[in-house]
Design a protein around this motif. Structure first.
Motif, PDB file in Angstrom:
ATOM      1  N   ASP A 352       0.839  -1.195   0.000  1.00 44.02           N
ATOM      2  CA  ASP A 352       0.000   0.000   0.000  1.00 44.02           C
ATOM      3  C   ASP A 352       0.880   1.253   0.000  1.00 44.02           C
ATOM      4  O   ASP A 352       2.020   1.237   0.468  1.00 44.02           O
ATOM      5  N   ALA A 353       0.324   2.343  -0.499  1.00 47.63           N
ATOM      6  CA  ALA A 353       1.071   3.599  -0.578  1.00 47.63           C
ATOM      7  C   ALA A 353       0.743   4.498   0.603  1.00 47.63           C
ATOM      8  O   ALA A 353      -0.422   4.673   0.964  1.00 47.63           O
ATOM      9  N   ASP A 354       1.786   5.075   1.211  1.00 49.90           N
ATOM     10  CA  ASP A 354       1.579   6.042   2.295  1.00 49.90           C
ATOM     11  C   ASP A 354       0.986   7.345   1.768  1.00 49.90           C
ATOM     12  O   ASP A 354       0.221   8.013   2.463  1.00 49.90           O
ATOM     13  N   VAL A 355       1.381   7.710   0.539  1.00 50.10           N
ATOM     14  CA  VAL A 355       0.868   8.932  -0.089  1.00 50.10           C
ATOM     15  C   VAL A 355       0.607   8.647  -1.563  1.00 50.10           C
ATOM     16  O   VAL A 355       1.188   7.723  -2.145  1.00 50.10           O
ATOM     17  N   GLU A 356      -0.261   9.465  -2.171  1.00 46.79           N
ATOM     18  CA  GLU A 356      -0.581   9.321  -3.587  1.00 46.79           C
ATOM     19  C   GLU A 356      -0.524  10.697  -4.245  1.00 46.79           C
ATOM     20  O   GLU A 356      -1.024  11.678  -3.690  1.00 46.79           O
ATOM     21  N   LEU A 357       0.087  10.755  -5.443  1.00 45.52           N
ATOM     22  CA  LEU A 357       0.273  12.042  -6.100  1.00 45.52           C
ATOM     23  C   LEU A 357       0.418  11.869  -7.603  1.00 45.52           C
ATOM     24  O   LEU A 357       0.679  10.768  -8.093  1.00 45.52           O
ATOM     25  N   SER A 358       0.249  12.981  -8.317  1.00 47.38           N
ATOM     26  CA  SER A 358       0.397  12.997  -9.770  1.00 47.38           C
ATOM     27  C   SER A 358       1.822  13.370 -10.149  1.00 47.38           C
ATOM     28  O   SER A 358       2.622  13.812  -9.315  1.00 47.38           O
ATOM     29  N   ALA A 359       2.129  13.235 -11.441  1.00 47.12           N
ATOM     30  CA  ALA A 359       3.447  13.633 -11.941  1.00 47.12           C
ATOM     31  C   ALA A 359       3.680  15.126 -11.732  1.00 47.12           C
ATOM     32  O   ALA A 359       4.799  15.554 -11.431  1.00 47.12           O
ATOM     33  N   GLY A 360       2.636  15.934 -11.889  1.00 42.91           N
ATOM     34  CA  GLY A 360       2.784  17.369 -11.690  1.00 42.91           C
ATOM     35  C   GLY A 360       3.137  17.723 -10.261  1.00 42.91           C
ATOM     36  O   GLY A 360       4.018  18.552 -10.003  1.00 42.91           O
ATOM     37  N   THR A 361       2.461  17.097  -9.295  1.00 41.96           N
ATOM     38  CA  THR A 361       2.771  17.344  -7.888  1.00 41.96           C
ATOM     39  C   THR A 361       4.180  16.881  -7.556  1.00 41.96           C
ATOM     40  O   THR A 361       4.909  17.533  -6.799  1.00 41.96           O
ATOM     41  N   LEU A 362       4.582  15.761  -8.132  1.00 42.87           N
ATOM     42  CA  LEU A 362       5.936  15.262  -7.911  1.00 42.87           C
ATOM     43  C   LEU A 362       6.974  16.306  -8.325  1.00 42.87           C
ATOM     44  O   LEU A 362       7.978  16.509  -7.634  1.00 42.87           O
TER      45      LEU A 362
END
Length: 408
Positions: A352-362
């Motif tokens: 499971d992922a602790d956080v989730e984000l898009s390429a732009g946020t990265l």
């Protein structure tokens, strides 16, 4: 009708000049073609060809970008051009994806571009991830509150580019955002400017500031241009291309030189976000501070970009993150990040992922433009484990706010 997307060859350069000039409402000139042939290998550019005719192209200039006292390979995108009859047909999108694939193959993990069209490039993973402070002022209106030690100003030419480069290298060493420069970049980009009236390049003025011992501690590159006439006399604007100082005395000395341009109607200077100039003058309200933007940045290859990004956090950390990146599928999925002792390790993870984000946020986290807790607070980052935010803050810590003197 045949459609082909491929790198350009020597035989395509005349078409490229026509497309790039026409797309931006300029005229193709022999000088533009000469510059293209001299400085830009054709395979740096990918093009869309319809029945053999070039209708759109995207150029990637391989460079290096500073971050946390180190350098990362960087792809400077520009221009992105498309003839008006072929816009909104998907050609630019295909070329941007092709450029991403080629950068990954060439080991370039990071990319950037300047544009007023954020919405277009955000769809493909670029995000506004640097900023700059813009000053507009009338030189005759302002006086510095602080004088600084005396030094001297010496005029230099393009042939002195290596002297300027020595100052620049000392300045950018620990910083986050500046690009590495080579001789053609100095001569054609830093020490010259494009003149719309002539459709050619004009020379900048350049000056080195030396301390009382004769040591170089800063420099300026700038040019002047006319503004629209509003009265009997033609107003002039002085545009500063580069302002670099290595000491407080050099900083103040360079500003004194700029403020001596009493007959200029306006002085335009861009500086890092933490620059304090407006607080150092007797009347700060006479300094205009309009919104100014840096480039949009994109993480091309997540694994390579993070593993080569120096870790400057204060403690070892570990977390997992899920990245969504439809334009660069190799970045998608869950990744485990472990960081400590100056290094970041990254590998794919099935948990499971602790956080989730898009390429732009990265991208805006990677450059240090936005902190993870701020991104989470405005909905750019989904947090599944609260403690991961502090770990992310350590991983994405930077030595300086992101800022580059360059345009591309």
């Amino acid at each position: 009708m045949s459609v082909d997307y491929r790198p350009l060859t020597d035989d395509d350069l005349e078409q490229a000049v026509i497309v790039e000039s026409t797309a931006f409402y300029n005229k193709p000139t022999p000088e533009r073609l000469e510059l293209l042939r001299k400085f830009f290998p054709p395979d740096w550019t990918v093009g869309a060809f319809i029945d053999g005719r070039l209708v759109a192209d995207v150029r990637t200039i391989p460079m290096a970008r500073r971050i946390n006292a180190s350098a990362t390979h960087f792809g400077a995108i520009g221009p992105v051009a498309c003839l008006s009859a072929y816009r909104r047909q998907g050609h630019v999108g295909r070329l941007l994806r092709l450029a991403l694939e080629r950068m990954r193959e060439q080991g370039i993990p990071l990319s950037g571009l300047f544009t007023p069209h954020d919405a277009l490039y955000a769809r493909f993973g670029w995000e506004r991830s640097e900023a700059r402070k813009q000053y507009y002022l009338r030189p005759s209106d302002l006086r510095m509150r602080i004088k600084g030690a005396l030094g001297s100003i010496e005029a230099v030419t393009a042939d002195d580019w290596s002297r300027l480069d020595a100052i620049y290298r000392r300045y950018v060493g620990p910083r986050n955002g500046p690009l590495h420069r080579v001789e053609p970049w100095w001569r054609q980009n830093v020490l010259r400017h494009w003149e719309e009236a002539t459709g050619g390049l004009g020379d900048n003025e350049a000056f080195v500031w030396k301390n009382a011992n004769g040591q170089d501690e800063g420099y300026l590159s700038y040019y002047s241009r006319t503004m629209p006439r509003t009265g009997q006399f033609v107003p002039w604007e002085v545009v500063v291309r580069d302002f670099v100082s290595l000491s407080g005395d050099a900083y103040l000395g360079l500003w004194r030189h700029l403020l001596a341009h009493d007959i200029a109607t306006r002085l335009a200077v861009h500086m890092p976000l933490d620059d304090p100039f407006a607080d150092l003058v007797e009347d700060p309200r006479k300094v205009e501070l309009p919104r100014a933007e840096g480039p949009m940045i994109r993480v091309v290859d997540l694994e390579r970009a993070l593993s080569r990004r120096p870790f400057v956090g204060s403690r070892p950390v570990s977390f997992t993150m899920r990245v969504t990146d439809p334009s660069a599928s190799w970045n998608e999925g869950v990744w485990r990040i472990d960081a400590g002792e100056g290094q970041v390790q990254i590998e794919r993870n099935n948990g499971d992922a602790d956080v989730e984000l898009s390429a732009g946020t990265l991208a805006l986290l990677y450059t240090g433009f936005m902190r993870p807790d701020v991104a989470a607070g405005v909905g750019l980052l989904k947090v599944n484990r609260a403690e991961a935010l502090e770990d992310m803050r350590e991983v994405f810590a930077v030595t300086h706010p992101p800022y580059s003197n360059d345009w591309y």
